[in-house]
Scaffold this active site. Structure first.
Site, short mmCIF file in Angstrom:
data_model
loop_
_atom_site.label_atom_id
_atom_site.label_comp_id
_atom_site.label_asym_id
_atom_site.label_seq_id
_atom_site.Cartn_x
_atom_site.Cartn_y
_atom_site.Cartn_z
N GLU A 17 0.86 -1.19 0.00
CA GLU A 17 0.00 0.00 0.00
C GLU A 17 0.89 1.24 0.00
O GLU A 17 1.88 1.31 0.72
CB GLU A 17 -0.89 0.01 1.24
CG GLU A 17 -1.78 1.27 1.29
CD GLU A 17 -2.72 1.29 2.49
OE1 GLU A 17 -3.53 0.37 2.62
OE2 GLU A 17 -2.61 2.24 3.28
N THR A 48 -3.90 4.80 -1.54
CA THR A 48 -4.91 5.36 -0.66
C THR A 48 -5.55 6.61 -1.28
O THR A 48 -5.02 7.20 -2.22
CB THR A 48 -4.35 5.71 0.74
OG1 THR A 48 -3.42 6.78 0.58
CG2 THR A 48 -3.70 4.53 1.40
N ALA A 51 -10.19 12.01 0.95
CA ALA A 51 -11.50 12.55 0.55
C ALA A 51 -11.41 14.06 0.30
O ALA A 51 -10.53 14.73 0.81
CB ALA A 51 -12.52 12.28 1.63
N ARG A 108 -16.05 3.48 3.35
CA ARG A 108 -16.87 4.62 3.77
C ARG A 108 -15.98 5.85 3.94
O ARG A 108 -16.33 6.94 3.53
CB ARG A 108 -17.56 4.29 5.11
CG ARG A 108 -18.51 5.39 5.55
CD ARG A 108 -18.80 5.32 7.03
NE ARG A 108 -17.65 5.72 7.82
CZ ARG A 108 -17.61 5.73 9.14
NH1 ARG A 108 -18.64 5.32 9.82
NH2 ARG A 108 -16.52 6.13 9.78
N GLY A 109 -14.81 5.66 4.56
CA GLY A 109 -13.92 6.77 4.84
C GLY A 109 -14.16 7.30 6.24
O GLY A 109 -15.19 7.06 6.85
N ASP A 110 -13.16 8.02 6.74
CA ASP A 110 -13.27 8.60 8.08
C ASP A 110 -14.05 9.90 8.05
O ASP A 110 -14.02 10.62 7.06
CB ASP A 110 -11.87 8.86 8.66
CG ASP A 110 -11.30 7.60 9.27
OD1 ASP A 110 -12.08 6.82 9.85
OD2 ASP A 110 -10.08 7.41 9.15
N ALA A 124 -19.73 1.49 3.94
CA ALA A 124 -19.01 0.97 2.77
C ALA A 124 -19.90 0.01 1.98
O ALA A 124 -19.84 -0.03 0.75
CB ALA A 124 -17.75 0.26 3.24
N LYS A 164 -20.96 -6.07 4.01
CA LYS A 164 -20.04 -5.72 2.91
C LYS A 164 -19.86 -6.90 1.95
O LYS A 164 -19.86 -6.73 0.74
CB LYS A 164 -18.64 -5.43 3.47
CG LYS A 164 -18.42 -4.02 3.91
CD LYS A 164 -16.93 -3.82 4.20
CE LYS A 164 -16.80 -3.04 5.48
NZ LYS A 164 -15.50 -2.40 5.64
N GLN A 175 -7.06 -4.00 8.68
CA GLN A 175 -6.35 -2.95 9.42
C GLN A 175 -5.10 -3.57 10.03
O GLN A 175 -5.05 -4.79 10.26
CB GLN A 175 -7.31 -2.44 10.52
CG GLN A 175 -6.75 -1.40 11.45
CD GLN A 175 -6.42 -0.11 10.73
OE1 GLN A 175 -5.44 -0.09 9.99
NE2 GLN A 175 -7.20 0.92 10.92
P1 FAD Z 1 -17.70 0.74 7.13
O1 FAD Z 1 -17.53 -0.64 6.62
O2 FAD Z 1 -18.90 1.48 6.67
O3 FAD Z 1 -17.68 0.65 8.72
C1 FAD Z 1 -17.78 1.78 9.57
C2 FAD Z 1 -18.62 1.43 10.79
O4 FAD Z 1 -19.97 1.17 10.38
C3 FAD Z 1 -18.15 0.15 11.52
O5 FAD Z 1 -18.38 0.33 12.88
C4 FAD Z 1 -19.05 -0.94 10.94
O6 FAD Z 1 -19.22 -2.03 11.84
C5 FAD Z 1 -20.37 -0.17 10.74
N1 FAD Z 1 -21.12 -0.72 9.59
C6 FAD Z 1 -20.62 -1.09 8.38
N2 FAD Z 1 -21.62 -1.49 7.56
C7 FAD Z 1 -22.77 -1.37 8.26
C8 FAD Z 1 -24.12 -1.61 7.95
N3 FAD Z 1 -24.48 -2.05 6.72
N4 FAD Z 1 -25.05 -1.35 8.92
C9 FAD Z 1 -24.70 -0.89 10.14
N5 FAD Z 1 -23.39 -0.64 10.49
C10 FAD Z 1 -22.45 -0.87 9.57
N6 FAD Z 1 -9.51 5.88 4.80
C11 FAD Z 1 -9.35 6.84 3.87
O7 FAD Z 1 -9.84 7.96 4.04
N7 FAD Z 1 -8.65 6.60 2.69
C12 FAD Z 1 -8.12 5.38 2.44
O8 FAD Z 1 -7.51 5.18 1.39
C13 FAD Z 1 -8.27 4.33 3.41
N8 FAD Z 1 -7.79 3.10 3.18
C14 FAD Z 1 -8.00 2.10 4.10
C15 FAD Z 1 -7.52 0.80 3.85
C16 FAD Z 1 -7.70 -0.21 4.76
C17 FAD Z 1 -7.18 -1.62 4.46
C18 FAD Z 1 -8.38 0.04 6.00
C19 FAD Z 1 -8.56 -1.06 7.01
C20 FAD Z 1 -8.87 1.32 6.25
C21 FAD Z 1 -8.69 2.36 5.33
N9 FAD Z 1 -9.17 3.65 5.54
C22 FAD Z 1 -8.99 4.63 4.60
C23 FAD Z 1 -9.83 3.98 6.82
C24 FAD Z 1 -11.36 3.82 6.73
O9 FAD Z 1 -11.89 4.73 5.80
C25 FAD Z 1 -11.93 4.09 8.12
O10 FAD Z 1 -11.60 3.05 9.00
C26 FAD Z 1 -13.42 4.41 8.18
O11 FAD Z 1 -13.71 4.88 9.51
C27 FAD Z 1 -14.34 3.23 7.93
O12 FAD Z 1 -14.32 2.82 6.65
P2 FAD Z 1 -14.99 1.41 6.22
O13 FAD Z 1 -15.03 1.38 4.77
O14 FAD Z 1 -14.35 0.29 6.93
O15 FAD Z 1 -16.47 1.67 6.83
#
Ligand code: FAD
Length: 286
Positions: A17, A48, A51, A108-110, A124, A164, A175
């Protein structure tokens, strides 16, 4: 090539990455890093995504295009969705199609208080479902061996992850973590939840003290005593910390490989020295 194909022949993948250089730095500054990383012949390199930009100013897609067409390595574009609506995601998808990019890590992103959140994608899984319904990208998702910081507990975390995969995520990338048992326990929870896609552990070598402080504030990873002892002893000696951090990381990777994991995803922090050292350490492992 679609990344999901890699796992059909049961070969273990190696991937890196990287992140795009800062906006005020020339895009070409990444080439020095890419040259070394690509010589190590990874199965893919993921880039990466920060946003807030538009598809026309997006450095992630530009770099991925460069990786694919100038280095011959498969790229994966990270794509976040919380700050975009469907038409903006369509613009990104169009730019990726034009660049012949086939793989997206859908996130989803932070949350970022300085950028307004939009209403189309709350999780996501919403982005994954949308991409899968409209396009033919191979879609990867992120997972959290020690739970996402917003998850109430392991059960709700697993429900989010299952959503997902049900939406179409074909590969999961984890992570970072420093204690392999956390990953093994997570793998078991995945199996119990019926998640049967490849789960690739994400590994970050610790090489300097500032990085450790940042990680403590950003991620949920626990720090085992064996790891803390190394930090305490070497935090003021950068060369020793680098050596110790790399050895710790290698021991983690060797244990994971011995366990039979489907791949290793290395958070390189754009540091080719790190990637080279890890690759040298595992060259003969099957
Ligand atoms: P989600 O999967 O949406 O999860 C977020 C929260 O919502 C979790 O608590 C989950 O349990 C909950 N959730 C998920 N789906 C549902 C549902 N259907 N119903 C109810 N609750 C749900 N960030 C960046 O900004 N840019 C990057 O390039 C980047 N790359 C990353 C790469 C990796 C391998 C990892 C592990 C993280 C990365 N991140 C990146 C960080 C990531 O964007 C954050 O951790 C963010 O807070 C959550 O993203 P997610 O896609 O995991 O979210």
């Amino acid at each position: 090539m679609k990344i999901s194909e890699l796992y059909k022949n049961k070969k273990r993948s190696l991937s890196f990455e990287i992140f795009p250089p800062k906006k005020d730095t020339e895009l070409s500054s990444i080439d020095e890093t890419l040259k070394v990383l690509c010589e190590l012949d990874p199965d893919f390199i993921s880039v990466t995504f920060g946003a807030g930009g538009s598809s026309s100013s997006n450095r992630t897609i530009e770099i991925a295009k460069n990786i694919k067409h100038n280095y011959g390595i498969e790229p994966v574009v990270h794509l976040t969705s919380l700050h975009y609506d469907k038409s903006e995601i369509d613009e990104f998808a169009k730019a990726m199609k034009e660049a012949e990019i086939e793989n997206i890590l859908a996130l989803r992103g932070d949350r970022n208080p300085t950028i307004a959140e939009k209403d189309d994608f709350h999780h996501a899984s919403d982005l994954i479902e949308y991409l899968k319904s409209k396009y033919d990208f191979c879609v990867l998702g992120a997972c959290y061996p020690e739970c996402h910081p917003e998850s109430e507990n392991k059960v709700s975390d697993m429900k989010g992850l299952k959503a997902k995969v049900d939406a179409g995520a074909e590969v999961l990338v984890s992570q970072l973590f420093f204690e392999n048992q956390k990953f093994y326990d997570f793998q078991e929870r995945c199996r119990i939840a019926g998640i049967d896609v490849p789960v690739i552990p994400g590994i970050m070598p610790v090489i300097n003290a500032n990085q450790i402080k940042r990680m403590i504030s950003l991620c949920n990873a626990s720090f085992p005593e064996r790891f803390c002892r190394i930090i305490r002893r070497y935090e003021n000696n950068s060369e020793a910390l680098f050596d110790a951090g790399m050895s710790y990381c290698l021991s983690q990777i060797i244990d994971l490989i011995a366990d039979g994991i489907p791949g290793i995803h290395l958070y390189t922090m754009n540091n080719p020295k790190v990637a080279r050292r890890i690759c040298d350490g595992i060259r003969n492992l099957v």
